[in-house]
Design a protein around this motif. Structure first.
Motif, PDB file in Angstrom:
ATOM      1  N   ARG A 112       0.827  -1.207   0.000  1.00 49.34           N
ATOM      2  CA  ARG A 112       0.000   0.000   0.000  1.00 49.34           C
ATOM      3  C   ARG A 112       0.860   1.255   0.000  1.00 49.34           C
ATOM      4  N   ALA A 113       2.037   1.170   0.655  1.00 52.42           N
ATOM      5  CA  ALA A 113       2.913   2.347   0.725  1.00 52.42           C
ATOM      6  C   ALA A 113       3.658   2.579  -0.582  1.00 52.42           C
ATOM      7  N   ARG A 114       4.146   1.520  -1.199  1.00 53.74           N
ATOM      8  CA  ARG A 114       5.021   1.677  -2.367  1.00 53.74           C
ATOM      9  C   ARG A 114       4.278   1.590  -3.692  1.00 53.74           C
ATOM     10  N   HIS A 115       3.244   0.756  -3.741  1.00 52.90           N
ATOM     11  CA  HIS A 115       2.524   0.600  -5.001  1.00 52.90           C
ATOM     12  C   HIS A 115       1.143   1.254  -4.987  1.00 52.90           C
ATOM     13  N   ARG A 116       0.797   1.845  -3.842  1.00 54.71           N
ATOM     14  CA  ARG A 116      -0.497   2.508  -3.711  1.00 54.71           C
ATOM     15  C   ARG A 116      -1.657   1.564  -4.009  1.00 54.71           C
ATOM     16  N   PHE A 117      -1.501   0.295  -3.637  1.00 59.41           N
ATOM     17  CA  PHE A 117      -2.585  -0.659  -3.834  1.00 59.41           C
ATOM     18  C   PHE A 117      -3.747  -0.314  -2.909  1.00 59.41           C
ATOM     19  N   GLY A 118      -4.954  -0.562  -3.381  1.00 55.90           N
ATOM     20  CA  GLY A 118      -6.111  -0.498  -2.507  1.00 55.90           C
ATOM     21  C   GLY A 118      -6.100  -1.682  -1.558  1.00 55.90           C
ATOM     22  N   ARG A 119      -6.978  -1.634  -0.543  1.00 52.22           N
ATOM     23  CA  ARG A 119      -6.956  -2.672   0.481  1.00 52.22           C
ATOM     24  C   ARG A 119      -7.216  -4.052  -0.107  1.00 52.22           C
ATOM     25  N   GLU A 124      -5.203  -9.505  -1.621  1.00 49.95           N
ATOM     26  CA  GLU A 124      -5.082 -10.613  -2.574  1.00 49.95           C
ATOM     27  C   GLU A 124      -3.614 -10.944  -2.853  1.00 49.95           C
ATOM     28  N   HIS A 125      -2.783  -9.923  -2.994  1.00 55.59           N
ATOM     29  CA  HIS A 125      -1.347 -10.155  -3.202  1.00 55.59           C
ATOM     30  C   HIS A 125      -0.725 -10.817  -1.969  1.00 55.59           C
ATOM     31  N   ALA A 126      -1.135 -10.380  -0.784  1.00 49.55           N
ATOM     32  CA  ALA A 126      -0.610 -10.968   0.451  1.00 49.55           C
ATOM     33  C   ALA A 126      -1.011 -12.433   0.585  1.00 49.55           C
ATOM     34  N   ALA A 127      -2.268 -12.735   0.261  1.00 51.45           N
ATOM     35  CA  ALA A 127      -2.740 -14.121   0.328  1.00 51.45           C
ATOM     36  C   ALA A 127      -1.985 -15.000  -0.657  1.00 51.45           C
ATOM     37  N   ALA A 128      -1.700 -14.469  -1.852  1.00 46.01           N
ATOM     38  CA  ALA A 128      -0.940 -15.229  -2.849  1.00 46.01           C
ATOM     39  C   ALA A 128       0.482 -15.501  -2.362  1.00 46.01           C
ATOM     40  N   VAL A 162       6.680 -10.253  -1.377  1.00 44.32           N
ATOM     41  CA  VAL A 162       5.473  -9.613  -1.879  1.00 44.32           C
ATOM     42  C   VAL A 162       5.776  -8.446  -2.828  1.00 44.32           C
ATOM     43  N   LEU A 163       6.946  -7.829  -2.682  1.00 47.72           N
ATOM     44  CA  LEU A 163       7.330  -6.747  -3.593  1.00 47.72           C
ATOM     45  C   LEU A 163       8.061  -7.264  -4.833  1.00 47.72           C
ATOM     46  N   GLU A 164       8.176  -8.586  -4.947  1.00 48.75           N
ATOM     47  CA  GLU A 164       8.820  -9.237  -6.089  1.00 48.75           C
ATOM     48  C   GLU A 164      10.267  -8.777  -6.288  1.00 48.75           C
ATOM     49  N   PRO A 165      11.106  -8.954  -5.250  1.00 46.95           N
ATOM     50  CA  PRO A 165      12.500  -8.550  -5.353  1.00 46.95           C
ATOM     51  C   PRO A 165      13.294  -9.482  -6.267  1.00 46.95           C
ATOM     52  N   ARG A 166      14.462  -9.031  -6.659  1.00 44.45           N
ATOM     53  CA  ARG A 166      15.365  -9.856  -7.458  1.00 44.45           C
ATOM     54  C   ARG A 166      16.457 -10.474  -6.595  1.00 44.45           C
ATOM     55  N   LEU A 167      16.791  -9.799  -5.497  1.00 42.97           N
ATOM     56  CA  LEU A 167      17.837 -10.271  -4.594  1.00 42.97           C
ATOM     57  C   LEU A 167      17.272 -10.397  -3.192  1.00 42.97           C
TER      58      LEU A 167
END
Length: 273
Positions: A112-119, A124-128, A162-167
């Motif tokens: 929500r802070a970095r991608h401005r996702f709605g709740r 849904e991303h967290a559950a995945a 959840v932020l899909e990092p590379r490292l």
């Protein structure tokens, strides 16, 4: 650029105060989709090196590059942006989770802070992410104290993913867990790497664990790099006496072999300090 390492560390130096040099002239590189194991005893500088990559300790000399960009002394704003690409899993899964926040709040906050996702989208991303580490959706409404140590470490991994990092910097991620749970978490990390193409800087005092998960190994002693190379070479035919000391300390089930190892360790220790 093609063939460019994902992470490059060049002649890194980290000094605390005026006398304590925790990392002394270390140079390493990590390629895309690779695991570099960083091993050494307590006080060897391995966690300090990981913290330097994360920007958690100041660098007094050398360079750190991520995808060719010099990130040694980047601004706080750029450091926050790098958090989408570089994440960490710490040793203590309970200490790294806020006990007063639900798991859902912990995992959705960066989205929500970095991608401005709605709740709803963040949930849904967290559950995945939880499903990917083997946990059910209902974990979102629970608190850290309601989970076992192994489950909490899975949650910490989900939060990092959840932020899909590379490292992913894994700083002793299994040392606080029982042996059977350690194996489950290590296998999970290997599966995630295969599915996502992740790169790991895997920090551990246990050379046997490092041998299990790494493509290459770097051995640190008192802040200095003493040996590095492919995992089979470093752990199978170590070139430095300190590496042989670490290998001799690994426990084995055969009591006769264990006794022989301890005898070799006693022979090695006088010259390894």
């Amino acid at each position: 650029m093609p063939g460019q390492p994902l992470l490059e560390i060049e002649n890194l130096q980290v000094t605390f105060g005026t006398r304590v040099t925790a990392v002394d002239g270390v140079s390493l590189h990590l390629d895309e989709g690779e695991t570099l194991g960083l091993v050494g005893e307590s006080g060897s500088g391995k966690s300090t090196l990981g913290n330097a990559v994360l920007g958690l300790v100041p660098v007094t000399g050398g360079r750190i590059r991520f995808e060719g960009e010099d990130i040694t002394h980047v601004s706080p704003k750029r450091r926050r942006e790098l958090g989408e690409h570089v994440q960490v899993v710490f040793q203590d899964p309970y200490g790294s989770l806020n006990p007063s926040r639900t798991i859902g709040h912990t995992i959705t906050s960066p989205l929500r802070a970095r991608h401005r996702f709605g709740r709803r989208e963040a949930v849904e991303h967290a559950a995945a992410a939880l499903a990917e580490v083997g946990l059910e959706r209902d974990a979102l409404t629970r608190f850290p104290a309601q989970f076992s140590g192994g489950q909490r470490q899975r949650i910490a991994i989900a939060r990092a993913l959840v932020l899909e990092p590379r490292l992913l910097i894994c700083d002793e991620p299994t040392s606080a867990l029982d042996l059977s749970v350690q194996a489950q978490i290590l296998n999970l990390l290997l599966d995630l790497q295969e599915r996502r193409g992740l790169s790991y800087l895997f920090i551990s005092h246990d050379i046997d664990v490092v041998r299990h998960v790494s493509h290459r190994v770097a051995v640190l002693r008192r802040g200095r790099l003493v040996e590095q190379g492919p995992v089979g070479q470093v752990t199978g035919q170590p070139g430095h006496e300190y590496t042989r000391t670490l290998l001799a300390a690994v426990p084995v089930p055969d009591p006769h072999e264990q006794a022989a190892r301890r005898a070799r360790l006693r022979e090695l220790l006088p010259s390894s300090h």
